[in-house]
Design an enzyme around this catalytic site. Structure first.
Site, PDB file in Angstrom:
ATOM      1  N   SER A  71      -1.748  15.364   1.464  1.00  0.00           N
ATOM      2  CA  SER A  71      -2.965  14.836   1.942  1.00  0.00           C
ATOM      3  C   SER A  71      -3.953  16.064   2.364  1.00  0.00           C
ATOM      4  O   SER A  71      -4.496  16.513   1.443  1.00  0.00           O
ATOM      5  CB  SER A  71      -2.522  14.080   3.272  1.00  0.00           C
ATOM      6  OG  SER A  71      -3.615  13.335   3.563  1.00  0.00           O
ATOM      7  N   HIS A 178      -5.839   6.865   3.363  1.00  0.00           N
ATOM      8  CA  HIS A 178      -5.500   6.870   1.828  1.00  0.00           C
ATOM      9  C   HIS A 178      -5.248   4.978   1.442  1.00  0.00           C
ATOM     10  O   HIS A 178      -4.337   4.743   0.818  1.00  0.00           O
ATOM     11  CB  HIS A 178      -4.154   7.357   1.767  1.00  0.00           C
ATOM     12  CG  HIS A 178      -4.097   8.793   1.945  1.00  0.00           C
ATOM     13  ND1 HIS A 178      -4.821   9.637   1.177  1.00  0.00           N
ATOM     14  CD2 HIS A 178      -3.568   9.532   3.053  1.00  0.00           C
ATOM     15  CE1 HIS A 178      -4.548  10.754   1.705  1.00  0.00           C
ATOM     16  NE2 HIS A 178      -3.958  10.810   2.643  1.00  0.00           N
TER      17      HIS A 178
END
Length: 277
Positions: A71, A178
């Site tokens: 991430s 996400h």
């Protein structure tokens, strides 16, 4: 956070101090002296992790053959591989953090950890819910984080428990990272990404969106834009790195969470502890 590194290395100190000017506020003082509340603000947390990780990579004598980041960590990986210079990467991380916070404020949402179910079962649960719920992080076999609207996550957690999950727990986050709910943030971040200089990496970068080695700057940019709304395929990334020859993983950053995930992904892989200065 990072104070020992700051005091031990002139190179790291210069990188920390430069961050204050780049960001326009004294993030170093917040990192060293701020309260837990200060440090958990998105506008501080993400840049602070990036600063610490990239500075640690710069002063640690490790010649890696490939890099990856989970991430936010993908930005640190790109800086370590020479795709982004330190300042440009920090600017993008700051844009990302603020854009994500605005997206969270605009659409109340959350995430949940699901442990003990196969990927396809979790994916089916998400697909069958009449609301926004998607897999967000494929962290390790049997450990997936899902992301979406509050009502959608509530329903998915209930279904996961009914399906036999060992754990289905809503996380203490105020956003659906996400997931499609981050699309406004992705659009805002894209402008910064397109304006930044992306270089050919010194070593292959395994990106969250594709989980394969990427070396083309244009593709790296595209994947970085897509990352905010696409799942982090960490399990697949580590498996592909091992297939491509990785035998040892070194985690650089504030913590050792990824070491634990890698151990669960492939117990036979030789691992080295987090580097500390």
């Amino acid at each position: 956070m990072g104070q020992d590194l700051y005091q031990a290395s002139a190179e790291a100190k210069a990188m920390f101090d430069a961050a204050n000017g780049i960001l326009g506020f004294d993030i170093v003082d917040t990192m060293f002296n701020g309260s837990a509340e200060d440090l958990t603000q998105t506008s501080v947390t993400q840049p602070a992790i990036y600063i610490h990780s990239v500075a640690l990579a710069a002063v640690t004598e490790i010649e890696g053959e490939m890099v990856a980041g989970h991430s936010l960590g993908e930005f640190s990986a790109l800086a370590a591989a020479g795709v982004l210079d330190y300042a440009d990467g920090l600017k993008l991380v700051s844009i990302r953090a603020n854009a994500m916070q605005k997206a969270c404020d605009a659409a109340p949402s959350t995430m949940a950890a699901i442990i003990g179910l196969e990927n396809d079962i979790v994916e089916q649960i998400c697909a069958e819910i009449d609301d926004i719920v998607v897999p967000a992080n494929y962290n390790s076999p049997g450990q997936i984080v899902i992301s979406g609207s509050i009502s959608g996550i509530d329903a998915a957690v209930a279904q996961a428990k009914a399906a036999g999950a060992k754990l289905a727990k809503i996380l203490s986050v105020n956003g659906a990272f996400h997931s499609p709910l981050m699309q406004p943030a992705a659009q805002e971040l894209e402008a910064g990404i397109r304006a930044a200089a992306f270089n050919v990496p010194r070593v292959p970068v395994y990106q969250n969106v594709t989980a394969v080695a990427e070396t083309d700057p244009a593709r790296i940019q595209d994947n970085l834009v897509a990352q905010l709304t696409a799942p982090v395929r960490w399990t697949q990334t580590v498996e592909q790195m091992i297939t491509d020859g990785a035998e040892r993983f070194v985690e650089l950053g504030p913590g050792n969470v990824l070491q634990g995930l890698i151990k669960r992904i492939n117990r036979k892989t030789v691992r080295e502890g987090k580097q500390t200065i």
